[in-house]
Motif scaffolding. Structure first.
Motif, mmCIF file in Angstrom:
data_model
loop_
_atom_site.group_PDB
_atom_site.id
_atom_site.type_symbol
_atom_site.label_atom_id
_atom_site.label_comp_id
_atom_site.label_asym_id
_atom_site.label_seq_id
_atom_site.Cartn_x
_atom_site.Cartn_y
_atom_site.Cartn_z
ATOM 1 N N GLU A 137 6.456 -0.471 7.956
ATOM 2 C CA GLU A 137 5.091 -0.833 8.562
ATOM 3 C C GLU A 137 4.592 0.440 9.450
ATOM 4 O OE1 GLU A 137 5.885 -4.114 11.014
ATOM 5 O OE2 GLU A 137 6.174 -5.413 9.140
ATOM 6 N N ARG A 138 5.352 1.431 9.913
ATOM 7 C CA ARG A 138 5.020 2.574 10.336
ATOM 8 C C ARG A 138 4.820 3.810 9.407
ATOM 9 N NH1 ARG A 138 9.229 1.878 14.126
ATOM 10 N NH2 ARG A 138 10.451 3.172 13.064
ATOM 11 N N HIS A 139 5.562 3.911 8.255
ATOM 12 C CA HIS A 139 5.399 5.025 7.450
ATOM 13 C C HIS A 139 4.779 4.696 6.141
ATOM 14 C CE1 HIS A 139 7.408 7.210 10.464
ATOM 15 N NE2 HIS A 139 8.405 6.372 10.581
ATOM 16 N N VAL A 140 5.377 3.468 5.517
ATOM 17 C CA VAL A 140 4.982 3.235 4.235
ATOM 18 C C VAL A 140 3.649 2.533 3.883
ATOM 19 C CG1 VAL A 140 5.605 1.753 2.169
ATOM 20 C CG2 VAL A 140 7.583 2.980 3.362
ATOM 21 N N LEU A 141 3.430 1.573 4.830
ATOM 22 C CA LEU A 141 2.140 0.962 4.867
ATOM 23 C C LEU A 141 0.897 1.690 5.162
ATOM 24 C CD1 LEU A 141 2.875 -2.665 6.374
ATOM 25 C CD2 LEU A 141 3.217 -1.888 3.848
ATOM 26 N N PRO A 142 0.940 2.441 6.101
ATOM 27 C CA PRO A 142 -0.318 3.505 6.272
ATOM 28 C C PRO A 142 -0.406 4.503 5.044
ATOM 29 C CG PRO A 142 1.063 3.501 8.102
ATOM 30 C CD PRO A 142 2.004 2.794 7.314
ATOM 31 N N ARG A 143 0.837 4.953 4.478
ATOM 32 C CA ARG A 143 0.311 5.577 3.319
ATOM 33 C C ARG A 143 -0.222 4.850 2.081
ATOM 34 N NH1 ARG A 143 -1.364 9.502 1.264
ATOM 35 N NH2 ARG A 143 -0.345 10.513 -0.633
ATOM 36 N N LEU A 144 0.292 3.524 1.829
ATOM 37 C CA LEU A 144 -0.195 2.602 0.954
ATOM 38 C C LEU A 144 -1.931 2.721 1.054
ATOM 39 C CD1 LEU A 144 2.371 -0.114 0.512
ATOM 40 C CD2 LEU A 144 1.725 1.767 -1.190
ATOM 41 N N ARG A 145 -2.331 2.445 2.445
ATOM 42 C CA ARG A 145 -3.638 2.156 3.015
ATOM 43 C C ARG A 145 -4.409 3.757 2.467
ATOM 44 N NH1 ARG A 145 -3.841 -2.481 4.529
ATOM 45 N NH2 ARG A 145 -2.056 -3.562 5.806
ATOM 46 N N GLU A 146 -3.731 4.626 2.778
ATOM 47 C CA GLU A 146 -4.520 6.224 2.368
ATOM 48 C C GLU A 146 -4.651 6.030 0.945
ATOM 49 O OE1 GLU A 146 -1.751 9.131 3.822
ATOM 50 O OE2 GLU A 146 -2.063 8.415 5.979
ATOM 51 N N LEU A 147 -3.852 5.554 0.152
ATOM 52 C CA LEU A 147 -3.945 5.555 -1.430
ATOM 53 C C LEU A 147 -5.103 4.587 -1.854
ATOM 54 C CD1 LEU A 147 -0.162 6.282 -2.302
ATOM 55 C CD2 LEU A 147 -2.140 7.896 -2.495
ATOM 56 N N GLY A 148 -5.445 3.894 -1.050
ATOM 57 C CA GLY A 148 -6.506 2.777 -1.491
ATOM 58 C C GLY A 148 -5.858 1.591 -1.869
ATOM 59 N N ARG A 149 -4.470 1.422 -1.676
ATOM 60 C CA ARG A 149 -3.861 0.287 -1.934
ATOM 61 C C ARG A 149 -3.659 -0.784 -0.594
ATOM 62 N NH1 ARG A 149 -1.852 0.005 -7.293
ATOM 63 N NH2 ARG A 149 -2.006 -2.028 -6.693
ATOM 64 N N ASP A 150 -4.457 -1.298 -0.224
ATOM 65 C CA ASP A 150 -4.412 -2.220 0.841
ATOM 66 C C ASP A 150 -3.961 -3.518 0.207
ATOM 67 O OD1 ASP A 150 -5.789 -0.413 2.477
ATOM 68 O OD2 ASP A 150 -7.778 -1.446 2.330
ATOM 69 N N ASP A 151 -3.997 -3.769 -0.984
ATOM 70 C CA ASP A 151 -3.197 -5.097 -1.655
ATOM 71 C C ASP A 151 -1.978 -4.868 -1.423
ATOM 72 O OD1 ASP A 151 -3.427 -2.774 -3.456
ATOM 73 O OD2 ASP A 151 -3.139 -4.349 -5.157
ATOM 74 N N LEU A 152 -1.406 -3.743 -1.753
ATOM 75 C CA LEU A 152 0.228 -3.623 -1.490
ATOM 76 C C LEU A 152 0.516 -3.741 -0.073
ATOM 77 C CD1 LEU A 152 1.018 -1.009 -4.318
ATOM 78 C CD2 LEU A 152 0.990 -3.364 -4.521
ATOM 79 N N ALA A 153 -0.137 -3.093 0.677
ATOM 80 C CA ALA A 153 0.116 -3.083 2.046
ATOM 81 C C ALA A 153 0.121 -4.694 2.573
ATOM 82 C CB ALA A 153 -0.551 -1.984 2.757
#
Length: 134
Positions: free
Chosen positions: A59-75
C-alpha cells in the motif's frame, strides 16, 4: 525468468509464504471442530505478523506506483482484496468456522495470483519503473 526490482522480488518471496498459508487453510483444516479455534488463532497470528506488514508495504509503495501509471483499477482491486482479507481475519478471530477459513484461503490464493500475474507484469513493463528500495 522475470527480472524484478529488489522490492518486487522481496514481495514475491513473501507471496510464496502466503500461498503456503492459503494451502494450510485448505488442506490442513482440523478434522475436529474443537481444534478449529487454535488452528484459526495460528492463521490469524501468521496474518498479523507476516501478511499485514506485507499489505502495508504494498500500500505504501506499489499502489501509488500503479496510480502514477494510470492503473487505478489495479490499485483499487488490490486494496479491496487486502481489506476483504483483513475483514475475514477479524471475523475468523471472533467466531471461526471452517467455511471462513476456506474463504480466506481462496481469496488469499486468488490475490497472490492476481498480483503475480497482472500487477507485477504492469509494473515490470513500465520502462521508467521506480520503486524506492528504501
Amino acid at each position: 525468468m522475470r527480472k524484478l526490482p529488489l522490492r518486487l522480488k522481496h514481495l514475491s518471496q513473501e507471496h510464496r509464504a502466503a500461498l503456503l498459508l492459503s494451502a494450510a487453510g485448505r488442506d490442513a483444516m482440523p478434522q475436529d471442530d474443537s481444534d478449529l479455534p487454535s488452528f484459526v488463532k495460528g492463521v490469524c497470528t501468521i496474518f498479523q505478523q507476516e501478511m499485514e506488514p506485507h499489505f502495508q508495504e504494498e500500500e505504501r509503495h506499489v499502489l501509488p506506483r500503479l496510480r502514477e501509471l494510470g492503473r487505478d483499477d489495479l490499485a483499487d482491486r488490490t486494496l479491496a482484496e487486502h481489506n476483504q482479507m483483513r475483514a475475514l481475519i477479524t471475523q475468523m478471530g471472533e467466531a471461526p468456522t471452517s467455511a471462513m477459513v476456506r474463504d480466506f484461503s481462496t481469496v488469499l490464493q486468488g490475490h497472490v495470483e492476481f498480483e503475480e500475474g497482472v500487477v507485477w507484469d504492469v509494473l515490470e513493463s513500465s520502462r521508467d519503473l521506480v520503486l524506492n528500495e528504501a
